[in-house]
Design a protein around this motif. Structure first.
Motif, PDB file in Angstrom:
ATOM      1  N   SER A 151      20.925   6.268   2.284  1.00  0.00           N
ATOM      2  CA  SER A 151      21.358   7.525   1.685  1.00  0.00           C
ATOM      3  C   SER A 151      20.526   8.692   2.192  1.00  0.00           C
ATOM      4  CB  SER A 151      21.246   7.462   0.159  1.00  0.00           C
ATOM      5  OG  SER A 151      19.895   7.583  -0.265  1.00  0.00           O
ATOM      6  N   GLU A 152      21.131   9.865   2.190  1.00  0.00           N
ATOM      7  CA  GLU A 152      20.416  11.071   2.590  1.00  0.00           C
ATOM      8  C   GLU A 152      19.298  11.395   1.600  1.00  0.00           C
ATOM      9  OE1 GLU A 152      21.109  15.878   3.130  1.00  0.00           O
ATOM     10  OE2 GLU A 152      22.833  14.523   3.367  1.00  0.00           O
ATOM     11  N   ALA A 153      19.564  11.182   0.318  1.00  0.00           N
ATOM     12  CA  ALA A 153      18.537  11.474  -0.697  1.00  0.00           C
ATOM     13  C   ALA A 153      17.279  10.647  -0.453  1.00  0.00           C
ATOM     14  CB  ALA A 153      19.091  11.202  -2.094  1.00  0.00           C
ATOM     15  N   ASP A 154      17.462   9.359  -0.143  1.00  0.00           N
ATOM     16  CA  ASP A 154      16.311   8.501   0.144  1.00  0.00           C
ATOM     17  C   ASP A 154      15.608   8.950   1.423  1.00  0.00           C
ATOM     18  OD1 ASP A 154      16.707   6.983  -2.108  1.00  0.00           O
ATOM     19  OD2 ASP A 154      17.702   5.328  -1.062  1.00  0.00           O
ATOM     20  N   MET A 155      16.403   9.331   2.426  1.00  0.00           N
ATOM     21  CA  MET A 155      15.810   9.807   3.679  1.00  0.00           C
ATOM     22  C   MET A 155      14.884  10.984   3.421  1.00  0.00           C
ATOM     23  SD  MET A 155      16.041  12.584   5.927  1.00  0.00           S
ATOM     24  CE  MET A 155      17.694  13.266   5.951  1.00  0.00           C
ATOM     25  N   ARG A 156      15.355  11.942   2.656  1.00  0.00           N
ATOM     26  CA  ARG A 156      14.550  13.124   2.379  1.00  0.00           C
ATOM     27  C   ARG A 156      13.300  12.772   1.560  1.00  0.00           C
ATOM     28  NH1 ARG A 156      16.865  18.154   2.990  1.00  0.00           N
ATOM     29  NH2 ARG A 156      19.004  18.190   3.809  1.00  0.00           N
ATOM     30  N   GLN A 157      13.476  11.955   0.567  1.00  0.00           N
ATOM     31  CA  GLN A 157      12.348  11.572  -0.280  1.00  0.00           C
ATOM     32  C   GLN A 157      11.283  10.837   0.530  1.00  0.00           C
ATOM     33  OE1 GLN A 157      13.047   9.731  -4.295  1.00  0.00           O
ATOM     34  NE2 GLN A 157      12.041   7.970  -3.367  1.00  0.00           N
ATOM     35  N   ASP A 158      11.710   9.949   1.417  1.00  0.00           N
ATOM     36  CA  ASP A 158      10.759   9.165   2.203  1.00  0.00           C
ATOM     37  C   ASP A 158       9.976  10.044   3.174  1.00  0.00           C
ATOM     38  OD1 ASP A 158      11.691   6.914   0.885  1.00  0.00           O
ATOM     39  OD2 ASP A 158      13.110   6.386   2.470  1.00  0.00           O
ATOM     40  N   HIS A 159      10.672  10.926   3.881  1.00  0.00           N
ATOM     41  CA  HIS A 159       9.981  11.822   4.804  1.00  0.00           C
ATOM     42  C   HIS A 159       8.997  12.730   4.063  1.00  0.00           C
ATOM     43  CE1 HIS A 159      11.699  10.919   8.680  1.00  0.00           C
ATOM     44  NE2 HIS A 159      12.938  11.052   8.234  1.00  0.00           N
ATOM     45  N   ARG A 160       9.427  13.253   2.927  1.00  0.00           N
ATOM     46  CA  ARG A 160       8.547  14.154   2.182  1.00  0.00           C
ATOM     47  C   ARG A 160       7.322  13.427   1.643  1.00  0.00           C
ATOM     48  NH1 ARG A 160      13.618  17.080  -0.934  1.00  0.00           N
ATOM     49  NH2 ARG A 160      14.193  18.500   0.788  1.00  0.00           N
ATOM     50  N   LYS A 161       7.495  12.167   1.283  1.00  0.00           N
ATOM     51  CA  LYS A 161       6.359  11.377   0.813  1.00  0.00           C
ATOM     52  C   LYS A 161       5.329  11.231   1.925  1.00  0.00           C
ATOM     53  CE  LYS A 161       4.109   8.465  -1.895  1.00  0.00           C
ATOM     54  NZ  LYS A 161       3.416   8.906  -3.126  1.00  0.00           N
ATOM     55  N   ASP A 211       0.849  -1.190   0.000  1.00  0.00           N
ATOM     56  CA  ASP A 211       0.000   0.000   0.000  1.00  0.00           C
ATOM     57  C   ASP A 211       0.884   1.239   0.000  1.00  0.00           C
ATOM     58  OD1 ASP A 211      -1.778   2.042   0.295  1.00  0.00           O
ATOM     59  OD2 ASP A 211      -2.663   1.335   2.170  1.00  0.00           O
ATOM     60  N   PRO A 212       1.099   1.856  -1.168  1.00  0.00           N
ATOM     61  CA  PRO A 212       1.969   3.034  -1.261  1.00  0.00           C
ATOM     62  C   PRO A 212       1.485   4.222  -0.441  1.00  0.00           C
ATOM     63  CG  PRO A 212       1.563   2.089  -3.428  1.00  0.00           C
ATOM     64  CD  PRO A 212       0.609   1.428  -2.488  1.00  0.00           C
ATOM     65  N   ASN A 213       0.254   4.165   0.051  1.00  0.00           N
ATOM     66  CA  ASN A 213      -0.275   5.255   0.854  1.00  0.00           C
ATOM     67  C   ASN A 213      -0.075   5.050   2.354  1.00  0.00           C
ATOM     68  OD1 ASN A 213      -1.260   6.746  -1.367  1.00  0.00           O
ATOM     69  ND2 ASN A 213      -3.069   5.442  -1.467  1.00  0.00           N
ATOM     70  N   THR A 214       0.722   4.058   2.729  1.00  0.00           N
ATOM     71  CA  THR A 214       1.021   3.821   4.146  1.00  0.00           C
ATOM     72  C   THR A 214       2.064   4.839   4.602  1.00  0.00           C
ATOM     73  OG1 THR A 214       0.611   1.457   3.790  1.00  0.00           O
ATOM     74  CG2 THR A 214       1.652   2.075   5.855  1.00  0.00           C
ATOM     75  N   ALA A 215       1.581   5.993   5.030  1.00  0.00           N
ATOM     76  CA  ALA A 215       2.475   7.112   5.333  1.00  0.00           C
ATOM     77  C   ALA A 215       3.475   6.782   6.431  1.00  0.00           C
ATOM     78  CB  ALA A 215       1.649   8.338   5.726  1.00  0.00           C
ATOM     79  N   ARG A 216       3.042   6.066   7.459  1.00  0.00           N
ATOM     80  CA  ARG A 216       3.937   5.763   8.560  1.00  0.00           C
ATOM     81  C   ARG A 216       5.088   4.855   8.125  1.00  0.00           C
ATOM     82  NH1 ARG A 216       1.845   2.808  11.943  1.00  0.00           N
ATOM     83  NH2 ARG A 216       3.098   3.302  13.752  1.00  0.00           N
ATOM     84  N   ALA A 217       4.861   4.038   7.115  1.00  0.00           N
ATOM     85  CA  ALA A 217       5.964   3.227   6.603  1.00  0.00           C
ATOM     86  C   ALA A 217       6.992   4.103   5.893  1.00  0.00           C
ATOM     87  CB  ALA A 217       5.436   2.153   5.654  1.00  0.00           C
ATOM     88  N   TRP A 218       6.533   5.119   5.189  1.00  0.00           N
ATOM     89  CA  TRP A 218       7.470   6.043   4.540  1.00  0.00           C
ATOM     90  C   TRP A 218       8.304   6.785   5.583  1.00  0.00           C
ATOM     91  CZ3 TRP A 218       8.703   5.315  -0.215  1.00  0.00           C
ATOM     92  CH2 TRP A 218       7.767   4.857  -1.149  1.00  0.00           C
ATOM     93  N   VAL A 219       7.668   7.217   6.677  1.00  0.00           N
ATOM     94  CA  VAL A 219       8.425   7.855   7.754  1.00  0.00           C
ATOM     95  C   VAL A 219       9.452   6.876   8.318  1.00  0.00           C
ATOM     96  CG1 VAL A 219       8.301   8.924  10.032  1.00  0.00           C
ATOM     97  CG2 VAL A 219       6.513   9.363   8.375  1.00  0.00           C
ATOM     98  N   GLY A 220       9.024   5.627   8.488  1.00  0.00           N
ATOM     99  CA  GLY A 220       9.945   4.621   8.990  1.00  0.00           C
ATOM    100  C   GLY A 220      11.157   4.452   8.098  1.00  0.00           C
ATOM    101  N   LEU A 221      10.942   4.461   6.794  1.00  0.00           N
ATOM    102  CA  LEU A 221      12.066   4.345   5.856  1.00  0.00           C
ATOM    103  C   LEU A 221      12.998   5.554   5.967  1.00  0.00           C
ATOM    104  CD1 LEU A 221      10.239   2.882   2.734  1.00  0.00           C
ATOM    105  CD2 LEU A 221      12.116   1.791   3.997  1.00  0.00           C
ATOM    106  N   GLY A 222      12.408   6.743   6.104  1.00  0.00           N
ATOM    107  CA  GLY A 222      13.234   7.933   6.264  1.00  0.00           C
ATOM    108  C   GLY A 222      14.091   7.854   7.512  1.00  0.00           C
ATOM    109  N   THR A 223      13.478   7.450   8.619  1.00  0.00           N
ATOM    110  CA  THR A 223      14.196   7.314   9.877  1.00  0.00           C
ATOM    111  C   THR A 223      15.246   6.217   9.789  1.00  0.00           C
ATOM    112  OG1 THR A 223      12.248   8.070  11.094  1.00  0.00           O
ATOM    113  CG2 THR A 223      13.918   6.887  12.349  1.00  0.00           C
ATOM    114  N   TRP A 224      14.903   5.117   9.130  1.00  0.00           N
ATOM    115  CA  TRP A 224      15.862   4.017   8.960  1.00  0.00           C
ATOM    116  C   TRP A 224      17.108   4.508   8.224  1.00  0.00           C
ATOM    117  CZ3 TRP A 224      18.208   2.008   4.689  1.00  0.00           C
ATOM    118  CH2 TRP A 224      18.949   0.841   4.894  1.00  0.00           C
ATOM    119  N   ASN A 225      16.913   5.255   7.153  1.00  0.00           N
ATOM    120  CA  ASN A 225      18.057   5.731   6.371  1.00  0.00           C
ATOM    121  C   ASN A 225      19.000   6.580   7.208  1.00  0.00           C
ATOM    122  OD1 ASN A 225      18.250   5.247   3.261  1.00  0.00           O
ATOM    123  ND2 ASN A 225      16.068   5.371   3.680  1.00  0.00           N
ATOM    124  N   VAL A 226      18.448   7.533   7.974  1.00  0.00           N
ATOM    125  CA  VAL A 226      19.335   8.423   8.720  1.00  0.00           C
ATOM    126  C   VAL A 226      19.999   7.694   9.870  1.00  0.00           C
ATOM    127  CG1 VAL A 226      17.701   9.379  10.427  1.00  0.00           C
ATOM    128  CG2 VAL A 226      19.546  10.805   9.513  1.00  0.00           C
TER     129      VAL A 226
END
Length: 242
Positions: A161-171, A130-145
């Motif tokens: 990567s920092e680029a992935d971290m930013r993209q995930d949080h913004r998503k 489910d690409p709309n699982t926002a909390r999973a995107w936050v989790g990916l951002g936090t995981w990256n950093v």
């Protein structure tokens, strides 16, 4: 892991079936004991997802680390049962990833890397389901950093990567723009980068300050969002903001 991470586990919307409304309302109101009591005997995935989050909520109100770890174990067990009950439930995968993340407190670099890769796999599975699982995107951002903060060997081993971290949080923020913690989490990721990069620290802190201010301007709707805004105020205070 920090207390902020624990609140992160609790923040964000859920989509339970109608019979779970009372339990979810209790959770969002900060009544975590009531939530556990309502759901501890349930076996369906949506109930177990909420139960996993409620156990983490209980951990915020106990003092000893032994008691906290017991509640983390209960959260992980509930999340695993949710995944077993419905392997294609994105929220169940997300909860299990968070539960495993709580296990990493004080872990060595080997365990952190191994378990961290499992956490990432679960978050990746969740957003594929489910690409709309926002909390999973936050989790990916936090995981990256967090992976980046462990040094170059972990960065190369995990592909963080920092680029992935930013993209995930913004998503995540794009999906749920009114969720206080999503902005707080993004700011915390930037502050962790600043801690490990003296050359860019001032710019990263200024960027984090701007995101925190945006989080403070949101209108909280739940107990946890109000709690999150208290954390936002503390971050701003530490950065010299209002």
């Amino acid at each position: 892991m920090t207390t902020a991470f624990l609140i992160f586990v609790l923040s964000g919307p859920l989509s339970p079936a109608a019979p779970l409304d009372d339990a979810l309302n209790a959770l969002m109101g900060g009544k975590v004991d009531a939530t556990v009591n309502m759901l501890k005997d349930n076996t369906d995935a949506p109930s177990l997802v909420v139960l996993a989050r409620a156990y983490v909520g209980q951990s915020l109100f106990v003092g000893s680390m032994t008691a906290k770890k017991k509640l983390y174990e209960l959260s992980e067990a509930a999340a695993r049962r949710a995944v077993t009950a419905d392997p294609r439930n994105a929220e169940a995968k997300t909860e299990l990833a968070y539960a495993l993340g709580l296990r990493l407190q004080g872990a060595g670099i080997v365990e952190a890397t191994r378990t961290g890769l499992e956490v990432k796999r679960l978050f990746d599975d969740a957003v594929k389901l489910d690409p709309n699982t926002a909390r999973a995107w936050v989790g990916l951002g936090t995981w990256n950093v967090q992976a980046l903060s462990l040094g170059s060997l972990v960065r190369f081993a995990t592909g963080a990567s920092e680029a992935d971290m930013r993209q995930d949080h913004r998503k995540a923020i794009q999906l749920q723009p009114n969720e206080v913690f999503f902005r707080l989490s993004y700011a915390d990721s930037l502050l962790l980068l600043a801690k490990n990069d003296n050359r860019r620290a001032a710019d990263l802190k200024q960027e984090a300050r701007s995101i925190l201010q945006a989080a403070l301007n949101l209108t909280p709707q739940t107990y946890w969002q109000r709690y999150d805004q208290d954390a936002v105020r503390q971050r701003l205070k530490s950065l010299g903001g209002s």
